[in-house]
Design a protein around this motif. Structure first.
Motif, short mmCIF file in Angstrom:
data_model
loop_
_atom_site.label_atom_id
_atom_site.label_comp_id
_atom_site.label_asym_id
_atom_site.label_seq_id
_atom_site.Cartn_x
_atom_site.Cartn_y
_atom_site.Cartn_z
N GLY B 55 0.81 -1.21 0.00
CA GLY B 55 0.00 0.00 0.00
C GLY B 55 0.84 1.26 0.00
O GLY B 55 0.48 2.25 -0.63
N ARG B 192 5.36 6.91 -0.68
CA ARG B 192 4.10 7.22 -1.34
C ARG B 192 4.34 7.97 -2.65
O ARG B 192 3.64 7.77 -3.63
CB ARG B 192 3.20 8.03 -0.42
N THR B 260 -4.02 0.43 1.68
CA THR B 260 -3.40 1.73 1.94
C THR B 260 -3.71 2.26 3.33
O THR B 260 -3.31 3.36 3.66
CB THR B 260 -3.88 2.78 0.91
#
Lengths: 301, 333
Positions: B55, B192, B260
């Motif tokens: 995630g 991310r 996530t």
């Protein structure tokens, strides 16, 4: 010397079956950009279909035909029912992972259902021709009529698939819709139908792999047999080694894997086939991260 | 409350509070539930390692079972050969698994999507078979893992299962607290960014290979801890304790939790612990044939997995969040 020849023969035969499995994965990857982990489950299902047709017609060949046709049908259905909805719905961070996870779920579903309905029963597929090796000057080779049949069946399927892919209009449409769906659609290709066709061809190849793999092993058919974990894992590794993009790569990957495994089992240790496969895969990918026949991705986005 | 959770100290206090609640709950339920609690804590650790990897850094691993195996075996070997204190064994499990993950992660950073999935899949099937090759790893029977009796000071009627539960629960709390902090740190933002758009991240000066390798290393370390916890709860390590289905069910747990959303991890863990019980109840109704009993758990998990991917692909937590965002947007309009 005879051991060496036998090892090569065994390696090439099992490699041919892995190639077939790898081809079916490559077909799906090329037509929809999905790694279909359920392919081994579909192969298992098709083999059970084939098994019931053997009971019905008492002929391996008729059963093989039906297994391939129905295997293709099942695969097309899966594409229509699951994959289309999946692609429409998926956005966000999971988009890259969702197809992998969905096909893993499908694998578990098929495996579980077959286990519940067929698991307790004993099922054996007898080889259609003799599996006793030819004898040359007092030595029985590993080369048997069955192995010849397997290799020639794989060769036949491989050549016809390559022919479809490179020489026919359908093949052109398949390649076009994988390369650029929008432009293919503008050029009048029915992209959705073509994708389903790609899945159907893959289902057919997987069904053939399952039907050939079972008699080449012990012949016993069961959802938990070693033969099907081999198909699942090694077919996939063969496809990845070959580069996922090309049918030729899948064949090279499968044969290479079959040969290396046969030599390791014969000369080193019989308990380490999967670890060897892992090391081979890692070795190939460290040198060529895109696989043997894969093309390097140029500029993206 | 919400604001407090967004400060470092606030999260620390929250985890201490959570630990206190778990402690109280652990005193009130029977042995079986306590044992399930320990398993639950193990799954929480294992699933959060996958959530971190998939995630937050966007890499797929089908082979976390292998990293669990590395952690489990190293904890057991450290315990059996050097009779180290139990928490040192757990630390060794984390370090060894992280080292293995660093090696693997270096290879993994070069691979994308399906190639990485293939490599990790092969590892998950291949690695456990090594135990059959070397006699000090105990072969098919495996090795016993004895974490020792609970300390005398806890009282005479303190059961070993409760002791497992204490260890597992505190390990899970520490691991989650640490992971919460790391995903909010500079590293978490880097991961991310790489997941979102690798090229853009590189243009912003991020070394994407290093970021991916680090994510893999951290995730492997956490997976190693989960492996040691697994070995503790079942009392042994053996190749059959880390089958391919373990890797698959951990991935399932991560998807059910929402890949996530780290806070959703409980959903996946509870599902994985509850599935065997539910399927046991169902197969009792169906007359307990062997084929049903062995295949039903896998079938249930797979069906659930497909439903989640089709209906709430980003997980229930993310789904609720986006629904709330949509609602707020429509109100303000």
């Amino acid at each position: 010397m005879f051991t060496f020849i036998d090892t090569v023969i065994i390696g090439l035969t099992s490699g041919a079956v892995y190639s077939l499995m790898a081809i079916s994965l490559v077909l799906v990857w090329r037509s929809t950009r999905v790694i279909n982990f359920a392919q081994a489950g579909q192969a298992l299902l098709s083999t059970y279909i084939g098994y019931s047709f053997i009971g019905l017609f008492d002929s391996y060949w008729i059963a093989l035909f039906f297994a391939i046709v129905l295997g293709a049908g099942v695969s097309a259905l899966i594409e229509i029912l699951f994959m289309r909805t999946l692609f429409k719905r998926n956005t966000g961070p999971i988009a890259g992972v969702a197809p992998i996870i969905a096909t893993l779920g499908l694998l578990g579903l098929i495996h579980g259902l077959i286990g519940i309905f067929m698991g307790g029963k004993e099922a054996i597929i007898r080889p259609p021709v003799s599996n006793v090796g030819y004898t040359i000057s007092g030595h029985t080779l590993a080369l048997s009529p069955l192995k010849l049949v397997i290799v020639s069946a794989v060769l036949f399927l491989m050549i016809s698939l390559s022919f479809i892919f490179t020489k026919t209009n359908i093949g052109l449409a398949l390649r076009a819709s994988a390369y650029s769906p929008e432009i293919a659609r503008l050029a009048g290709v029915k992209v959705d139908a073509i994708r389903t066709l790609g899945w159907a061809l893959a289902g057919a190849a997987g069904a053939a792999a399952g039907m050939l793999q079972t008699p080449n092993g012990t012949g016993a058919l069961s959802p938990d047999s070693l033969e099907f974990s081999l198909l699942l894992v090694l077919g996939f590794i063969a496809a990845v080694i070959g580069g996922l993009e090309s049918l030729v790569g899948a064949v090279i990957g499968g044969l290479l894997l079959g040969l290396v495994l046969a030599f390791v089992i014969m000369y080193v240790s019989a308990t380490l086939p999967f670890m060897t496969a892992f090391l081979l895969l890692l070795g190939v990918l460290l040198v060529r991260p895109q696989g043997i026949m894969g093309r390097k991705v140029g500029r993206r986005a | 409350m919400h604001k407090l959770l967004h400060s470092n100290f606030g999260r620390f206090v929250f985890f201490i509070f959570l630990g206190f609640i778990i402690f109280l709950a652990g005193n009130r339920v029977d042995e079986l539930r306590v044992y399930q609690g320990a398993t639950l804590a193990m799954f929480v650790v294992a699933i959060s390692s996958i959530i971190l990897l998939t995630g937050y850094s966007g890499q797929v691993s089908l082979g976390h079972g292998a990293l669990l195996a590395i952690g489990g075996y190293s904890a057991v070997l450290a315990r059996n050969y050097w009779t180290l204190p139990i928490w040192v064994c757990f630390a060794i499990a984390v370090l060894v698994a992280a080292a293995a993950g660093a090696v693997l992660g270096t290879a993994a950073a070069r691979l994308s999507g399906p190639y990485l999935a293939g490599t990790t899949l092969a590892l998950a099937v291949g690695l456990p078979s090594i135990a059959n090759q070397f006699s000090f790893l105990g072969g098919e029977q495996g090795l016993l893992f004895d974490v020792g009796a609970p300390p005398i000071s806890l009282g005479a009627d303190f059961s070993p299962y409760k002791w497992y539960f204490w260890i597992a629960a505190s390990a899970a709390l520490i691991a989650l607290w640490w992971l919460q902090n790391i995903v909010r740190s500079r590293y978490g933002r880097t991961w991310r960014a790489v997941r979102g758009n690798e090229i853009a991240a590189q243009l912003a000066g991020i070394h994407s290979g290093k970021a991916k390798t680090l994510a893999f290393t951290v995730s492997s370390g956490v997976a190693g801890l989960a492996g040691a916890l697994l070995a503790m709860t079942i009392g042994t390590v053996s190749p059959s304790a880390f089958p391919l289905t373990l890797s698959f069910s951990l991935l399932t747990g991560a998807v059910l939790s929402g890949v996530t959303t780290l806070p959703g991890v409980m959903i996946g863990a509870v599902t994985l612990v509850a599935t065997p019980e539910i399927s046991h109840a169902i197969s009792n109704r169906l007359g307990n044939s062997e084929a049903v009993t062995t295949n039903l758990p896998g079938l249930l998990v797979s069906a659930l997995l497909i439903l989640v991917v089709m209906l709430v692909p980003n997980g229930p937590v993310e789904q609720m969040r986006s629904m709330r965002v949509r609602k707020n947007a429509s109100i303000s309009r």
